[in-house]
Design an enzyme around this catalytic site. Structure first.
Site, PDB file in Angstrom:
ATOM      1  N   SER B 136       0.802  -1.296   0.140  1.00  0.00           N
ATOM      2  CA  SER B 136       0.087  -0.153  -0.079  1.00  0.00           C
ATOM      3  C   SER B 136       0.677   1.262   0.018  1.00  0.00           C
ATOM      4  O   SER B 136       0.263   2.376  -0.106  1.00  0.00           O
ATOM      5  CB  SER B 136      -0.863  -0.033   1.427  1.00  0.00           C
ATOM      6  OG  SER B 136      -0.099  -0.472   2.454  1.00  0.00           O
ATOM      7  N   GLU B 137       2.125   1.250   0.009  1.00  0.00           N
ATOM      8  CA  GLU B 137       3.063   2.426  -0.041  1.00  0.00           C
ATOM      9  C   GLU B 137       2.699   3.672  -0.546  1.00  0.00           C
ATOM     10  O   GLU B 137       2.695   4.831  -0.121  1.00  0.00           O
ATOM     11  CB  GLU B 137       4.686   1.856  -0.035  1.00  0.00           C
ATOM     12  CG  GLU B 137       5.057   1.090   1.311  1.00  0.00           C
ATOM     13  CD  GLU B 137       4.879  -0.394   1.168  1.00  0.00           C
ATOM     14  OE1 GLU B 137       4.064  -0.775   0.213  1.00  0.00           O
ATOM     15  OE2 GLU B 137       5.191  -1.245   2.008  1.00  0.00           O
TER      16      GLU B 137
END
Lengths: 267, 264
Positions: B136-137
């Site tokens: 999800s960065e």
């Protein structure tokens, strides 16, 4: 540019959100690539990379097909052209695939219909490939006595050495399900759902930091060793050009164009 | 042998179980937990009686990745401070990846960001069918940098190019398809499935397992120290750049980051 935009072999549209749609535009030839398509693809990839307004690139064909591979009449012409001209075409082909593969923004291939040879390389060089159920694939180069060098690195990275060893040697054709299984495609959808699935993925990508996506892509390319040096590019191009000028390629391409089996084919 | 954030047991058969124990924050990790986990793994790696390590966690989620308070603190860090923190994470992941004995991740729930990295560093991963995964960065303007080498090794560049860039959530079945997890089962069958694999592993000669794992490392090349430093530098740099700061600020303020354009 000498070619008027309406007849360009590759077109680019950029919408207000920064989504560039690059189309191979030879629908009458199943989007088979010739010199103009290769140059157009190279320019489109570099333009998309350079323009700040572009955040995401979608690559597709005009009409039913993604890209039916090389225009074999054009290849045959290259094979009998001067050594320099023949080599130059391979350098440009390899360069176009490299530019697409290393484009510092997310790229999505929307694949439908024919996707052979270099067309498979284009799909492999995109970060994400979504295929319609009617996709038809094949690394068919060997059937014509030519080599697939310009797309070899991108293909090996996408489907892995195990599958590459099979398909680059056999030239077998296969469909969307096998394309998904071996990793060339990330998803398969019904033909009528292709546009909406690609649009949804574009929306997903638009939620992410543009510089972060560039950095994340750079990270994967570096970790997996997917960047190509100029030296490697020159070697690969030389190999493809050399093979195309050999008697076997002349026979293979002639046989195809004359709708006969090549002399090497035994039963 | 450790504080409460990590529980460790060693069974008589040589099976060590390391359990992340911060269910109230979905087993998110911060600098303290990273240091603790590193210490625990170093200790287990040095023990001859350990034949197998299971990495598990308490509660609903396996690991939500970086802890919110840690992210808040890091937002004010200099690049040098960020680099030191990132290197600590990189070394902990390397420790897990190179444990001398077989490792199994027991994934009972969500694994996001660094949580995916923990899964990728284990030799075998078993997941409950409802478990969700996401790199999800990029939603926060960041990149999956220090976990990157292990995730690319697990799922290959083809899938990494998709999931590093899209940050899509995917389920355990997709995780299995792309090679992140080896086995998927119903939630109630998780321990039975894990035990089945552990039982097979414990049939192997302890020394042969250690040598077999070392051989895999040699054949695949592992992750060199230069790559660790490079990935730590990448994330330290991006955290201090405007987009990274905006993404983290938007996340903490529960608003959309500035780069999000509304449709039509």
């Amino acid at each position: 540019m000498e070619t008027p935009m309406t007849e360009a072999a590759v077109t680019t549209e950029i919408d207000s959100r920064g989504v560039a749609t690059v189309r191979i535009n030879r629908a009458e030839r199943a989007n088979a690539y010739n010199g103009a398509v290769i140059d157009g693809l190279y320019e489109a990839a570099n333009r998309a990379a350079a323009e700040d307004a572009v955040r995401i690139v979608v690559l597709r064909g005009t009409g039913k097909h993604f890209c039916g591979g090389a225009d074999l009449a054009f290849l045959k012409e290259m094979g009998v052209a001067t050594e320099a001209r023949n080599r130059e075409f391979s350098i440009r082909t390899t360069g176009a695939i490299r530019a697409l593969n290393e484009l510092p923004k997310p790229t999505i291939a929307a694949v439908s219909g024919a996707c052979y040879g270099g067309g498979m390389g284009m799909a492999a060089a995109c970060d994400i490939a979504i295929g319609a159920e009617n996709c038809a694939f094949g690394l068919t180069e060997v059937r014509f006595g030519i080599v697939w060098s310009p797309i070899a690195h991108a293909m090996d990275a996408a489907i892995g050495t195990r599958e590459t060893r099979r398909y680059a040697l056999s030239g077998e054709r296969f469909g969307a399900a096998e394309g998904l299984r071996i990793g060339l495609l990330h998803e398969v959808v019904a033909a009528e759902a292709l546009d909406s699935r690609v649009a949804a993925l574009v929306d997903t990508l638009l939620a992410n930091g543009p510089e972060a996506m560039a950095a994340a892509k750079s990270l994967v390319l570096d970790l997996a060793g997917l960047r190509m040096s100029d030296e490697t590019l020159a070697e690969i191009a030389q190999e493809a050009a050399y093979m195309r000028a050999q008697p076997e390629a002349k026979e293979g391409l002639s046989a195809f164009l004359e709708k006969r089996v090549p002399a090497w084919a035994t039963r | 042998m450790t504080d409460e954030s990590i529980k460790t047991t060693i069974a008589e058969d040589g099976r060590a179980t390391v359990t992340l124990n911060r269910p109230e924050i979905h087993n998110a990790f911060d600098d303290a937990l990273i240091a603790d986990l590193r210490w625990v793994l170093d200790d287990l790696a040095a023990r001859d009686e350990v034949r197998l390590v299971v990495l598990a966690s308490e509660g609903k989620s396996f690991s939500a990745g970086a802890d919110l308070n840690w992210i808040k603190r890091m937002a004010g860090y200099s690049e040098a401070e960020n680099l030191a923190d990132s290197m600590a994470l990189a070394h902990m992941l390397q420790r897990l990846d190179t444990m001398p004995v077989p490792t199994i991740a027991r994934v009972q729930g969500a694994a996001f960001g660094g949580g995916v990295g923990l899964v990728a560093c284990c030799d075998v991963a078993v997941a409950s069918a409802p478990a969700k995964f996401s790199l999800s960065e990029v939603r926060l303007g960041l990149i999956p940098a220090t976990i990157g080498p292990y995730v690319v090794n697990a799922i290959g560049s083809r899938q990494a190019r998709r999931y590093f860039l899209t940050a899509e959530r995917f389920d355990a079945a997709e995780g299995q398809r792309i090679g992140l997890v080896h086995a998927v089962c119903a939630p109630d069958d998780l321990d039975a499935t894990l035990n089945g694999i552990a039982t097979e592993l414990l049939k192997g000669g302890p020394s042969a397992l250690r040598q077999g794992k070392a051989l895999i490392g040699r054949v695949t090349g592992g992750v060199p120290d230069s790559v660790l430093a490079d990935t730590a530098e990448r994330i330290a740099r991006i955290r201090t750049e405007p987009e990274g700061r905006e993404g983290v600020a938007a996340f903490l303020e529960k608003r959309k980051p500035g780069w999000v354009v509304e449709n039509g």
